[in-house]
Design a protein around this motif. Structure first.
Motif, PDB file in Angstrom:
ATOM      1  N   ASP A 391     -28.083 -25.495 110.636  1.00 47.11           N
ATOM      2  CA  ASP A 391     -26.882 -24.745 110.993  1.00 47.11           C
ATOM      3  C   ASP A 391     -26.226 -24.133 109.744  1.00 47.11           C
ATOM      4  OD1 ASP A 391     -23.764 -24.639 111.558  1.00 47.11           O
ATOM      5  OD2 ASP A 391     -24.773 -24.665 113.513  1.00 47.11           O
ATOM      6  N   PRO A 392     -25.710 -22.899 109.862  1.00 39.75           N
ATOM      7  CA  PRO A 392     -25.078 -22.254 108.696  1.00 39.75           C
ATOM      8  C   PRO A 392     -23.888 -23.011 108.120  1.00 39.75           C
ATOM      9  CG  PRO A 392     -25.537 -20.636 110.420  1.00 39.75           C
ATOM     10  CD  PRO A 392     -25.814 -21.988 111.013  1.00 39.75           C
ATOM     11  N   THR A 393     -23.286 -23.890 108.924  1.00 39.84           N
ATOM     12  CA  THR A 393     -22.152 -24.673 108.406  1.00 39.84           C
ATOM     13  C   THR A 393     -22.589 -25.976 107.747  1.00 39.84           C
ATOM     14  OG1 THR A 393     -21.796 -25.869 110.480  1.00 39.84           O
ATOM     15  CG2 THR A 393     -20.676 -23.738 110.230  1.00 39.84           C
ATOM     16  N   SER A 394     -23.877 -26.278 107.804  1.00 41.71           N
ATOM     17  CA  SER A 394     -24.365 -27.508 107.175  1.00 41.71           C
ATOM     18  C   SER A 394     -24.447 -27.322 105.664  1.00 41.71           C
ATOM     19  CB  SER A 394     -25.739 -27.891 107.733  1.00 41.71           C
ATOM     20  OG  SER A 394     -26.711 -26.905 107.432  1.00 41.71           O
ATOM     21  N   GLU A 395     -24.581 -28.439 104.945  1.00 38.00           N
ATOM     22  CA  GLU A 395     -24.604 -28.397 103.485  1.00 38.00           C
ATOM     23  C   GLU A 395     -25.784 -29.201 102.950  1.00 38.00           C
ATOM     24  OE1 GLU A 395     -19.784 -28.031 102.645  1.00 38.00           O
ATOM     25  OE2 GLU A 395     -20.826 -29.924 102.229  1.00 38.00           O
ATOM     26  N   VAL A 396     -26.437 -28.650 101.912  1.00 36.86           N
ATOM     27  CA  VAL A 396     -27.565 -29.326 101.268  1.00 36.86           C
ATOM     28  C   VAL A 396     -27.225 -29.561  99.802  1.00 36.86           C
ATOM     29  CG1 VAL A 396     -30.008 -29.213 100.676  1.00 36.86           C
ATOM     30  CG2 VAL A 396     -29.210 -28.228 102.841  1.00 36.86           C
ATOM     31  N   TYR A 397     -27.398 -30.797  99.367  1.00 31.12           N
ATOM     32  CA  TYR A 397     -27.169 -31.197  97.982  1.00 31.12           C
ATOM     33  C   TYR A 397     -28.523 -31.564  97.378  1.00 31.12           C
ATOM     34  CZ  TYR A 397     -22.266 -31.521  99.426  1.00 31.12           C
ATOM     35  OH  TYR A 397     -21.011 -31.236  99.906  1.00 31.12           O
ATOM     36  N   LEU A 398     -28.900 -30.909  96.305  1.00 31.93           N
ATOM     37  CA  LEU A 398     -30.202 -31.145  95.686  1.00 31.93           C
ATOM     38  C   LEU A 398     -30.087 -32.228  94.619  1.00 31.93           C
ATOM     39  CD1 LEU A 398     -31.360 -27.436  95.168  1.00 31.93           C
ATOM     40  CD2 LEU A 398     -31.785 -28.936  97.144  1.00 31.93           C
ATOM     41  N   ALA A 399     -31.050 -33.145  94.619  1.00 29.23           N
ATOM     42  CA  ALA A 399     -30.988 -34.265  93.672  1.00 29.23           C
ATOM     43  C   ALA A 399     -32.374 -34.837  93.450  1.00 29.23           C
ATOM     44  CB  ALA A 399     -30.047 -35.344  94.196  1.00 29.23           C
ATOM     45  N   SER A 400     -32.467 -35.753  92.513  1.00 26.49           N
ATOM     46  CA  SER A 400     -33.718 -36.443  92.198  1.00 26.49           C
ATOM     47  C   SER A 400     -34.016 -37.515  93.241  1.00 26.49           C
ATOM     48  CB  SER A 400     -33.611 -37.101  90.829  1.00 26.49           C
ATOM     49  OG  SER A 400     -32.713 -38.206  90.897  1.00 26.49           O
ATOM     50  N   PRO A 401     -35.251 -38.021  93.286  1.00 27.47           N
ATOM     51  CA  PRO A 401     -35.557 -39.138  94.185  1.00 27.47           C
ATOM     52  C   PRO A 401     -34.676 -40.360  93.931  1.00 27.47           C
ATOM     53  CG  PRO A 401     -37.580 -38.123  93.429  1.00 27.47           C
ATOM     54  CD  PRO A 401     -36.469 -37.487  92.646  1.00 27.47           C
ATOM     55  N   ALA A 402     -34.362 -40.639  92.669  1.00 28.83           N
ATOM     56  CA  ALA A 402     -33.527 -41.802  92.363  1.00 28.83           C
ATOM     57  C   ALA A 402     -32.117 -41.627  92.911  1.00 28.83           C
ATOM     58  CB  ALA A 402     -33.477 -42.030  90.848  1.00 28.83           C
ATOM     59  N   THR A 403     -31.536 -40.448  92.706  1.00 30.57           N
ATOM     60  CA  THR A 403     -30.188 -40.197  93.214  1.00 30.57           C
ATOM     61  C   THR A 403     -30.169 -40.183  94.737  1.00 30.57           C
ATOM     62  OG1 THR A 403     -29.647 -38.913  91.230  1.00 30.57           O
ATOM     63  CG2 THR A 403     -28.256 -38.569  93.164  1.00 30.57           C
ATOM     64  N   ALA A 404     -31.182 -39.594  95.351  1.00 26.39           N
ATOM     65  CA  ALA A 404     -31.255 -39.558  96.813  1.00 26.39           C
ATOM     66  C   ALA A 404     -31.393 -40.960  97.381  1.00 26.39           C
ATOM     67  CB  ALA A 404     -32.417 -38.675  97.258  1.00 26.39           C
ATOM     68  N   ALA A 405     -32.212 -41.792  96.745  1.00 26.20           N
ATOM     69  CA  ALA A 405     -32.412 -43.156  97.236  1.00 26.20           C
ATOM     70  C   ALA A 405     -31.138 -43.987  97.089  1.00 26.20           C
ATOM     71  CB  ALA A 405     -33.561 -43.818  96.474  1.00 26.20           C
ATOM     72  N   ALA A 406     -30.464 -43.854  95.953  1.00 25.02           N
ATOM     73  CA  ALA A 406     -29.207 -44.581  95.767  1.00 25.02           C
ATOM     74  C   ALA A 406     -28.177 -44.143  96.800  1.00 25.02           C
ATOM     75  CB  ALA A 406     -28.672 -44.343  94.352  1.00 25.02           C
ATOM     76  N   SER A 407     -28.161 -42.864  97.109  1.00 28.28           N
ATOM     77  CA  SER A 407     -27.227 -42.333  98.099  1.00 28.28           C
ATOM     78  C   SER A 407     -27.569 -42.820  99.496  1.00 28.28           C
ATOM     79  CB  SER A 407     -27.244 -40.802  98.053  1.00 28.28           C
ATOM     80  OG  SER A 407     -26.940 -40.336  96.741  1.00 28.28           O
ATOM     81  N   ALA A 408     -28.857 -43.046  99.755  1.00 28.84           N
ATOM     82  CA  ALA A 408     -29.279 -43.550 101.058  1.00 28.84           C
ATOM     83  C   ALA A 408     -28.709 -44.938 101.328  1.00 28.84           C
ATOM     84  CB  ALA A 408     -30.804 -43.589 101.132  1.00 28.84           C
ATOM     85  N   LEU A 409     -28.577 -45.730 100.297  1.00 26.89           N
ATOM     86  CA  LEU A 409     -28.029 -47.081 100.467  1.00 26.89           C
ATOM     87  C   LEU A 409     -26.509 -47.067 100.616  1.00 26.89           C
ATOM     88  CD1 LEU A 409     -30.127 -49.104  97.845  1.00 26.89           C
ATOM     89  CD2 LEU A 409     -30.601 -48.725 100.270  1.00 26.89           C
ATOM     90  N   ALA A 410     -25.856 -46.127  99.945  1.00 29.56           N
ATOM     91  CA  ALA A 410     -24.395 -46.108  99.931  1.00 29.56           C
ATOM     92  C   ALA A 410     -23.775 -45.259 101.039  1.00 29.56           C
ATOM     93  CB  ALA A 410     -23.908 -45.605  98.575  1.00 29.56           C
TER      94      ALA A 410
END
Length: 421
Positions: A391-410
């Motif tokens: 959707d045009p109102t959605s947002e994508v944040y680009l990051a490394s696998p480590a940052t993405a994985a840490a964010s998945a837990l939090a």
């Protein structure tokens, strides 16, 4: 003045002793490839030429990866066009379900590109193979058709930016953070139609996975290509994966560069590109609380074994945040199998993730992770334009696998250095 690394490779492929930026040259090609989205138009243009065959059956490759396994009838028809063409021309270079992978991970893994090659692909992230010391760049489907027919392509010789890298990356920092830092520094058009050439002690300290990631996203700075000097790590990788002998080129000591940018890798921090451009970067210690709905770890940018292992080391033994969708996508069947054999898949599933067969799907908002109105995703992919993943109102944040994985837990964008303490 001497020639840059890219200019030396192009000169060798067009029979010139000397090239300068801005010249138009017709070069011999070592590889022509495309995918299930870009090959059908190329095939139609090739068929209009009335030629009996492609220039070399061993040098044309078609990889079904964007909407594969097929998501709908149209996607199935696209693949059938490619499948029938390769069967008709008795070409072995057709990669589909069961023999598949995301093209920019699969080609190096299969040894189809080596140092010193000139390669074109009907996909903008073909610049990935510069990690091997090859000149590789994305083209349109019409140029792919011409390449399939003649084994040649026209290039305007690019000028270059030299990136002198020093130092080594800190723990929880990777090549993704390096290239996001660079794009944040020079902008999405900062290297427009120029070669981004990476050299120095720091370049040699980077892993091959880091180099593939950096070159993959050279196009996000507008570059014609990204390229690393060949070193022992490059040759070790090619010895494992390729049967062809690499050709090693070096920039001349007096090569002319538009500019030289010096970067100390030890100073790079985990970095995130905020919507809606890869240049909109912030280090994790500058970010407030950004709640997310989805995490994607994979793609041609960060779906290699090292990338998946990095995410696994953070996620294993934990549960992902409540209400969060976490999608893990190994880039090739070989990567998937190794992750399976080493127990990663079991740990991901027990943590609440799903693991997909290799596909580009969510990266381009195709399937396997399309975003709804107002949703946010942190992703290891390479683009975060408006509507890129849904959707045009959605947002994508680009990051490394480590940052993405840490964010998945939090459940919010998080510092991987904290997650690994």
């Amino acid at each position: 003045m001497g020639m840059t690394l890219s200019q030396k490779i192009l000169a060798a492929h067009c029979g010139a002793e000397k090239l300068e930026a801005g010249q138009l040259v017709l070069c011999d090609l070592d590889r022509v490839h495309g995918n299930d989205v870009t090959c059908p138009p190329a095939i139609r243009e090739f068929n209009k030429m009335g030629l009996p065959d492609v220039f070399d059956k061993d040098k044309v490759t078609m990889v079904m990866d964007h909407f594969v396994p097929n998501k709908d009838i149209k996607a199935a028809e696209q693949c059938k066009i490619c499948r029938d063409f390769c069967r008709e021309h008795t070409m072995d270079g057709f990669y589909d379900v069961g023999r598949m992978g995301i093209e920019h991970a699969l080609l190096p893994e299969s040894g189809l590109v080596v140092s010193g090659d000139v390669t074109i692909g009907a996909d903008s992230h073909t610049c990935t193979y510069g990690a091997l010391g090859a000149f590789s760049t994305g083209v349109g489907s019409t140029d792919m058709a011409f390449g399939m027919a003649t084994g040649k392509a026209w290039f305007k010789v690019p000028s270059a930016i030299k990136f002198e890298l020093s130092g080594s990356l800190s723990p929880s920092v990777s090549g993704k953070d390096v290239i996001l830092h660079i794009i944040g520094m020079i902008g999405v058009d900062g290297a427009l139609y120029r070669s981004m050439e990476f050299t120095g002690e720091g370049a040699h300290n980077l892993s091959m996975s880091d180099r593939f990631t950096i070159c993959n996203m050279a196009i996000e700075a507008g570059a014609k290509n990204g390229i690393f000097e060949v070193d022992d790590k490059t040759l070790e990788y090619e010895k494992e994966h390729a049967q062809r002998e690499p050709k090693i080129f070096h920039a001349d000591p007096d090569a002319e560069y538009d500019e030289v940018i010096k970067i100390n890798l030890s100073e790079i921090k985990p970095t995130v590109a905020f919507p809606h451009l890869p240049e909109n970067t912030h280090t994790v210690d500058e970010i407030g609380e950004v709640k997310i709905d989805q995490v994607v770890i994979g793609s041609c940018t960060n779906g290699l074994y090292d990338d998946i292992k990095t995410a696994w080391e953070i996620i294993k033994g934990h549960k992902v945040a409540d209400g969060l969708r976490v999608i893990i996508i190994p880039a090739t069947q070989k990567v998937y199998l190794r992750c399976l054999e080493e127990g990663f898949i079991k740990d991901f599933i027990e943590a609440g993730c799903i693991v997909s067969t290799p596909t580009c799907g969510p990266c381009l908002g195709g399937y396997m992770g399309v975003l709804a109105h107002g949703e946010r995703c942190i992703s290891t992919t390479n683009r975060n334009f408006v509507g890129r993943m849904g959707d045009p109102t959605s947002e994508v944040y680009l990051a490394s696998p480590a940052t993405a994985a840490a964010s998945a837990l939090a459940g919010v964008i998080s510092d991987p250095r904290e997650a690994t303490k």
